[in-house]
Design a protein around this motif. Structure first.
Motif, mmCIF file in Angstrom:
data_model
loop_
_atom_site.group_PDB
_atom_site.id
_atom_site.type_symbol
_atom_site.label_atom_id
_atom_site.label_comp_id
_atom_site.label_asym_id
_atom_site.label_seq_id
_atom_site.Cartn_x
_atom_site.Cartn_y
_atom_site.Cartn_z
ATOM 1 N N VAL A 60 8.563 23.104 43.417
ATOM 2 C CA VAL A 60 9.940 22.642 43.232
ATOM 3 C C VAL A 60 10.088 21.159 43.552
ATOM 4 O O VAL A 60 10.426 20.342 42.698
ATOM 5 C CB VAL A 60 10.920 23.473 44.092
ATOM 6 N N SER A 61 9.821 20.791 44.806
ATOM 7 C CA SER A 61 10.161 19.446 45.280
ATOM 8 C C SER A 61 9.441 18.343 44.523
ATOM 9 O O SER A 61 10.021 17.289 44.245
ATOM 10 C CB SER A 61 9.866 19.334 46.777
ATOM 11 N N ALA A 62 8.176 18.541 44.189
ATOM 12 C CA ALA A 62 7.427 17.500 43.487
ATOM 13 C C ALA A 62 8.045 17.212 42.124
ATOM 14 O O ALA A 62 8.126 16.050 41.692
ATOM 15 C CB ALA A 62 5.965 17.920 43.330
ATOM 16 N N PHE A 63 8.527 18.256 41.444
ATOM 17 C CA PHE A 63 9.172 18.062 40.145
ATOM 18 C C PHE A 63 10.563 17.450 40.319
ATOM 19 O O PHE A 63 10.993 16.628 39.507
ATOM 20 C CB PHE A 63 9.267 19.398 39.407
ATOM 21 N N ALA B 109 11.366 15.429 42.692
ATOM 22 C CA ALA B 109 11.140 14.034 43.077
ATOM 23 C C ALA B 109 10.971 13.142 41.862
ATOM 24 O O ALA B 109 11.572 12.061 41.780
ATOM 25 C CB ALA B 109 9.916 13.932 43.991
ATOM 26 N N VAL B 110 10.163 13.567 40.895
ATOM 27 C CA VAL B 110 9.909 12.709 39.741
ATOM 28 C C VAL B 110 11.165 12.581 38.878
ATOM 29 O O VAL B 110 11.437 11.517 38.310
ATOM 30 C CB VAL B 110 8.707 13.241 38.919
ATOM 31 N N THR B 111 11.972 13.663 38.799
ATOM 32 C CA THR B 111 13.199 13.596 38.006
ATOM 33 C C THR B 111 14.215 12.670 38.659
ATOM 34 O O THR B 111 14.831 11.825 37.995
ATOM 35 C CB THR B 111 13.817 15.001 37.851
ATOM 36 N N VAL B 112 14.403 12.826 39.973
ATOM 37 C CA VAL B 112 15.337 11.957 40.684
ATOM 38 C C VAL B 112 14.851 10.512 40.631
ATOM 39 O O VAL B 112 15.648 9.577 40.478
ATOM 40 C CB VAL B 112 15.497 12.421 42.147
ATOM 41 N N LEU B 113 13.538 10.318 40.743
ATOM 42 C CA LEU B 113 12.991 8.961 40.707
ATOM 43 C C LEU B 113 13.238 8.305 39.353
ATOM 44 O O LEU B 113 13.589 7.119 39.275
ATOM 45 C CB LEU B 113 11.491 8.984 41.010
ATOM 46 N N LEU B 114 13.060 9.059 38.281
ATOM 47 C CA LEU B 114 13.301 8.504 36.947
ATOM 48 C C LEU B 114 14.757 8.078 36.798
ATOM 49 O O LEU B 114 15.056 6.996 36.274
ATOM 50 C CB LEU B 114 12.932 9.539 35.877
ATOM 51 N N PHE B 115 15.673 8.930 37.259
ATOM 52 C CA PHE B 115 17.084 8.594 37.180
ATOM 53 C C PHE B 115 17.382 7.367 38.053
ATOM 54 O O PHE B 115 18.110 6.463 37.645
ATOM 55 C CB PHE B 115 17.936 9.771 37.627
ATOM 56 N N SER B 116 16.798 7.347 39.258
ATOM 57 C CA SER B 116 17.017 6.222 40.162
ATOM 58 C C SER B 116 16.431 4.939 39.585
ATOM 59 O O SER B 116 17.000 3.846 39.763
ATOM 60 C CB SER B 116 16.388 6.518 41.529
ATOM 61 N N GLY C 172 13.692 21.559 35.780
ATOM 62 C CA GLY C 172 13.831 21.300 37.202
ATOM 63 C C GLY C 172 15.302 21.121 37.528
ATOM 64 O O GLY C 172 16.179 21.346 36.693
ATOM 65 N N CYS C 173 15.571 20.707 38.746
ATOM 66 C CA CYS C 173 16.956 20.572 39.177
ATOM 67 C C CYS C 173 17.350 19.130 39.473
ATOM 68 O O CYS C 173 18.488 18.861 39.845
ATOM 69 C CB CYS C 173 17.197 21.415 40.435
ATOM 70 N N GLY C 174 16.396 18.205 39.323
ATOM 71 C CA GLY C 174 16.667 16.823 39.692
ATOM 72 C C GLY C 174 17.818 16.212 38.935
ATOM 73 O O GLY C 174 18.664 15.518 39.516
ATOM 74 N N GLY C 175 17.885 16.428 37.614
ATOM 75 C CA GLY C 175 18.953 15.853 36.820
ATOM 76 C C GLY C 175 20.315 16.358 37.245
ATOM 77 O O GLY C 175 21.283 15.592 37.300
ATOM 78 N N LEU D 262 2.658 16.894 42.663
ATOM 79 C CA LEU D 262 3.063 16.981 41.260
ATOM 80 C C LEU D 262 1.877 17.323 40.378
ATOM 81 O O LEU D 262 1.982 18.167 39.474
ATOM 82 C CB LEU D 262 3.680 15.661 40.818
ATOM 83 N N VAL D 263 0.740 16.692 40.625
ATOM 84 C CA VAL D 263 -0.476 16.999 39.859
ATOM 85 C C VAL D 263 -0.853 18.473 40.054
ATOM 86 O O VAL D 263 -1.145 19.190 39.086
ATOM 87 C CB VAL D 263 -1.636 16.086 40.287
ATOM 88 N N ALA D 264 -0.815 18.930 41.310
ATOM 89 C CA ALA D 264 -1.148 20.327 41.590
ATOM 90 C C ALA D 264 -0.147 21.265 40.924
ATOM 91 O O ALA D 264 -0.522 22.326 40.402
ATOM 92 C CB ALA D 264 -1.178 20.568 43.105
ATOM 93 N N GLY D 265 1.139 20.867 40.918
ATOM 94 C CA GLY D 265 2.154 21.709 40.296
ATOM 95 C C GLY D 265 1.987 21.816 38.796
ATOM 96 O O GLY D 265 2.157 22.892 38.211
ATOM 97 N N VAL D 266 1.650 20.708 38.136
ATOM 98 C CA VAL D 266 1.412 20.731 36.685
ATOM 99 C C VAL D 266 0.205 21.609 36.354
ATOM 100 O O VAL D 266 0.241 22.430 35.427
ATOM 101 C CB VAL D 266 1.219 19.304 36.152
ATOM 102 N N LEU D 267 -0.873 21.441 37.110
ATOM 103 C CA LEU D 267 -2.061 22.272 36.886
ATOM 104 C C LEU D 267 -1.750 23.740 37.128
ATOM 105 O O LEU D 267 -2.254 24.622 36.420
ATOM 106 C CB LEU D 267 -3.196 21.817 37.807
ATOM 107 N N TYR D 268 -0.926 24.003 38.118
ATOM 108 C CA TYR D 268 -0.528 25.378 38.428
ATOM 109 C C TYR D 268 0.181 26.012 37.230
ATOM 110 O O TYR D 268 -0.106 27.158 36.853
ATOM 111 C CB TYR D 268 0.373 25.357 39.655
ATOM 112 N N LEU D 269 1.086 25.271 36.603
ATOM 113 C CA LEU D 269 1.807 25.807 35.451
ATOM 114 C C LEU D 269 0.896 25.935 34.233
ATOM 115 O O LEU D 269 0.983 26.906 33.481
ATOM 116 C CB LEU D 269 2.997 24.911 35.124
ATOM 117 N N LEU D 270 0.008 24.952 34.027
ATOM 118 C CA LEU D 270 -0.913 25.011 32.890
ATOM 119 C C LEU D 270 -1.873 26.192 33.011
ATOM 120 O O LEU D 270 -2.357 26.711 32.001
ATOM 121 C CB LEU D 270 -1.710 23.701 32.793
#
Length: 399
Positions: free
Chosen positions: A19-22, A24-31, A64-67, A202-210
């Motif tokens: 959850v949090s890693a995804f 983070a990247v969404t909030v960071l992009l918006f920020s 995710g929920c960042g947006g 985030l890398v681990a989370g993406v690999l987890y989903l793949l």
């Protein structure tokens, strides 16, 4: 006792990576957009309030929920309307979107497309004709004091924190930042370490989903499972430190209302980390409440949601009332395994508010309850309608 400990450790680990890693990247992009445009996106939204529900639906639709999370402080500050909040939460895809898009992409595109349309229509309906918002406000008025006024927020939250810290005799500046020869540098180091954990998480989370969201063993070793475990636990530990201690020493100390400044890249990174740490604390709490609830009650939400007939979308909408992404991820996984129909998946996609509801709960419980009610109504209408028109549609779009 061993089972309870395992649940605690796995929730602490999984909550950050999944959850949090995804977030983070969404909030960071918006920020980052805010930083590059010097806040022009929010100012444009404030100047064009009529576009609020449409923008909110787009923000909620991001996986995710960042947006959706970044829209809640805007409501608290009075920058967007209550209809925008409703539209954002209706369209919120949550972290279940990562599971569905990986395992049943066609179903995900249809479900979230329908959710987006419902979000825009219902959001504008709330802003235009009210749909009884005032009546529902009064019905839940005994639950807690609201900071809203006619569907818009009053800026009262931040000053309460400021006055409290002054009363405690702390060294407080305009941004409520404290200074300590030990905790200030320690908090800055923790902030940097948090971003390292978030990047690897985030890398681990993406690999987890793949890999199809497999069970990951709890190990400490130079392997995928080892990285998943180490960065998950480390990221959560740092998130708790930043939320309970570090936020007072890095300039973003307002609970549920992190300072919205983007003067430079450092401020942008700090803002995203503080927002995500705030969410992480709530997410881990929700994970533990959910998992321990299953252990002590023996209720299997997946089995209940898979009830035959038109009760399936109804239960999907009801499960969506539960804040957080844990139950929604369970339903998404169940759908990918053919356990629940498409109508239940769509009803849940509309009803769920994901982790975006937690900041609103922390600041204004009444508004959060009213918003949850308003996301459930279209979920029931659309879910039941799909079931009656097209049937259960088990396994639609599953790879």
């Amino acid at each position: 006792m061993s089972e309870l400990v395992d649940i605690f450790v796995s929730s602490v680990r999984d909550g950050f990576v999944q959850v949090s890693a995804f977030v983070a990247v969404t909030v960071l992009l918006f920020s980052y957009v805010q930083y590059k445009t010097d806040g022009a996106l929010v100012r444009r939204l404030e100047q064009n309030r009529r576009a609020g529900p449409l923008v909110g639906a787009f923000m909620g639709l991001t996986p995710g929920c960042g947006g959706a999370i970044v829209m809640m402080p805007l409501y608290v500050r009075g920058s967007v309307s209550f209809g925008t909040v409703v539209a954002t939460l209706i369209a919120t895809a949550g972290d279940a979107a990562f599971v569905i898009l990986a395992l049943a992409p066609e179903a995900g595109l249809y479900a979230y497309g329908i959710s987006f349309v419902a979000a825009v229509v219902f959001g504008y309906a709330v802003d235009t004709v009210g749909l009884g918002v005032g009546r529902i406000d009064r019905a839940v008025s005994r639950i807690g004091r609201t900071v809203t006024d006619g569907g818009f927020a009053a800026p009262t939250v931040g000053s309460q924190v400021h006055h409290y810290e002054e009363a405690q005799g702390c060294e407080v500046h305009d941004d409520a930042t404290r200074h300590s020869p030990i905790l200030t540098p320690l908090s800055k180091v923790a902030l940097g370490a948090w971003w390292v954990a978030a990047a690897f998480g985030l890398v681990a989370g993406v690999l987890y989903l793949l890999r199809g969201a497999p069970d990951v063993p709890m190990v400490v070793a130079p392997s995928f499972a080892g990285a998943f475990t180490v960065f998950g636990i480390t990221g959560t530990a740092l998130s708790f430190y930043l939320y309970f201690v570090g936020r007072h020493y890095v300039g973003h100390g307002h609970v549920g209302k992190a300072k919205d400044t983007f003067a430079n890249a450092q401020e942008t990174l700090t803002h995203a980390a503080m927002e995500t740490s705030f969410v992480t604390v709530w997410v881990i709490g929700a994970y533990l409440l959910y998992e321990y609830g299953l252990v002590f009650t023996g209720i299997e939400i997946q089995a209940v949601a898979a009830a035959a007939g038109v009760l399936a979308p109804v239960m999907g909408a009801v499960v969506g009332l539960i804040p957080g992404c844990g139950p929604q991820i369970v339903l998404a996984t169940a759908y990918s395994q053919g356990a629940i129909p498409f109508s239940a998946l769509t009803a849940n996609a509309i009803s769920q508010d994901g982790d975006a509801l937690f900041p609103l709960i922390a600041i204004d419980k009444k508004a959060a309850i009213v918003a949850s009610i308003y996301t459930t109504i279209p979920a029931l209408i659309v879910g039941v309608g799909l079931h009656l028109l097209f049937g259960p549609m088990f396994g639609f779009g599953v790879l």
